[in-house]
Design an enzyme around this catalytic site. Structure first.
Site, mmCIF file in Angstrom:
data_model
loop_
_atom_site.group_PDB
_atom_site.id
_atom_site.type_symbol
_atom_site.label_atom_id
_atom_site.label_comp_id
_atom_site.label_asym_id
_atom_site.label_seq_id
_atom_site.Cartn_x
_atom_site.Cartn_y
_atom_site.Cartn_z
ATOM 1 N N SER A 43 49.481 16.337 57.879
ATOM 2 C CA SER A 43 49.502 14.985 57.349
ATOM 3 C C SER A 43 50.780 14.784 56.528
ATOM 4 C CB SER A 43 48.228 14.716 56.538
ATOM 5 O OG SER A 43 48.055 13.347 56.287
ATOM 6 N N GLU B 32 49.998 12.683 65.394
ATOM 7 C CA GLU B 32 48.655 12.226 65.031
ATOM 8 C C GLU B 32 48.815 11.226 63.895
ATOM 9 O OE1 GLU B 32 46.749 12.931 61.997
ATOM 10 O OE2 GLU B 32 48.568 13.692 61.060
ATOM 11 N N HIS C 192 43.372 14.096 61.916
ATOM 12 C CA HIS C 192 42.347 13.820 60.915
ATOM 13 C C HIS C 192 40.981 13.575 61.562
ATOM 14 C CE1 HIS C 192 46.085 12.866 58.763
ATOM 15 N NE2 HIS C 192 45.413 12.915 57.626
#
Length: 296
Positions: free
Chosen positions: A110, A201, A271
């Site tokens: 992330s 992502e 996630h």
């Protein structure tokens, strides 16, 4: 060229926890993540400042940078575990120079994309994988995959997704959160993109924002020398209710399908679901026909 793997970890090794991005909020999940590492026999030390708060950040930039530097310069420390993502990692990179220390594992995803990509420019491979606050929610196979990789016990098993065609490509893998990676474009911390396989992502981004970011990649020419693209999970990316919109899947197809490179979607990373550990800066093969991502 493959990034260097740090020395493999073994139970008894000392690891340091840092919070280089957002302030720690998920305390139960954090404790559960710590317990998983400690139950494996690791000595896990909480670097001073990991639980600080400065607005939405885990302390001011100086203190978060000091956490990272302390962990890097601790010669007894063999790996760095990031507490959580959020936002703030890229702020540490302003006027930042990686200290000349022995390579060690850096694990996170992330917002940690910024540090992982910057570290790869030092030719050191990190792990795009579970944070301490997300580790306990991983399925057993994903947890075992992470430990097998950093302990050097097994090579990484291939991952299967949905192939879009385009044949096969071999290149250096650069896994990333799309939003964070987009904001690194044309900065000193953007790795060379020629010959790479991108793995994207994201979370909580409306389809038009995904569209805007991918359009930025197109307009800047950043996709031109990329060999292939692997797509993980784009979770909580539904359009707002009662607002005309494409779906995020339609946006991805529209912005990527005409690049004429192998693409595989629906891979198990990102996630809100299984987040398979991915090596940063290592050679992989993406098969757009068979929907496979294979690791060397």
């Amino acid at each position: 060229m493959n990034c260097q793997l740090p020395p493999f970890l073994k139970p008894g090794d000392r690891l340091r926890v840092i919070a280089p991005s957002g302030t720690l909020r998920e305390l139960n999940a954090f404790q559960q993540g710590l317990e998983i590492w400690r139950s494996r026999g690791y000595e896990v030390e909480l670097t001073p400042g990991f639980d600080a708060r400065w607005g939405y950040l885990a302390g001011d930039d100086l203190s978060r940078r000091q956490q990272l530097e302390t962990a890097l310069k601790d010669l007894d420390c063999k790996g760095i575990l990031c507490a959580r993502g959020g936002y703030g990692g890229a702020r540490l990179l302003e006027d930042w120079h990686w200290p000349p220390t022995p390579p060690k594992w850096l694990i996170g995803f992330s917002d940690i994309t910024s540090l992982l990509w910057s570290l790869s420019q030092q030719e050191v491979s990190g792990v795009h994988g579970p944070l301490l606050t997300t580790l306990a929610a991983e399925p057993d196979w994903s947890i075992e995959r992470l430990f097998s990789w950093v302990e050097g016990r097994n090579s990484l098993a291939p991952l299967s997704g949905r192939g879009w065609g385009g044949g096969q490509a071999r290149g250096i893998l650069l896994p990333a959160n799309l939003t964070v990676a987009t904001h690194l474009l044309h900065t000193p911390h953007q790795p060379q993109l020629a010959g790479v396989i991108l793995a994207f992502e994201d979370v909580s981004e409306a389809p038009y924002r995904i569209d805007r970011m991918l359009t930025q990649w197109r307009l800047s020419g950043a996709f031109q020398a990329v060999r292939a693209i692997a797509l993980g999970r784009f979770s909580q990316c539904q359009p707002p209710a009662n607002v005309p919109s494409f779906s995020v899947e339609e946006v991805l197809r529209d912005r990527l399908s005409d690049l004429n490179i192998p693409i595989v979607s629906d891979l198990p990373f990102g996630h809100d679901g299984p987040n398979a550990a991915l090596p940063v800066g290592r050679l992989v093969t993406l098969d757009g026909d068979q929907g496979q991502l294979e690791f060397e």
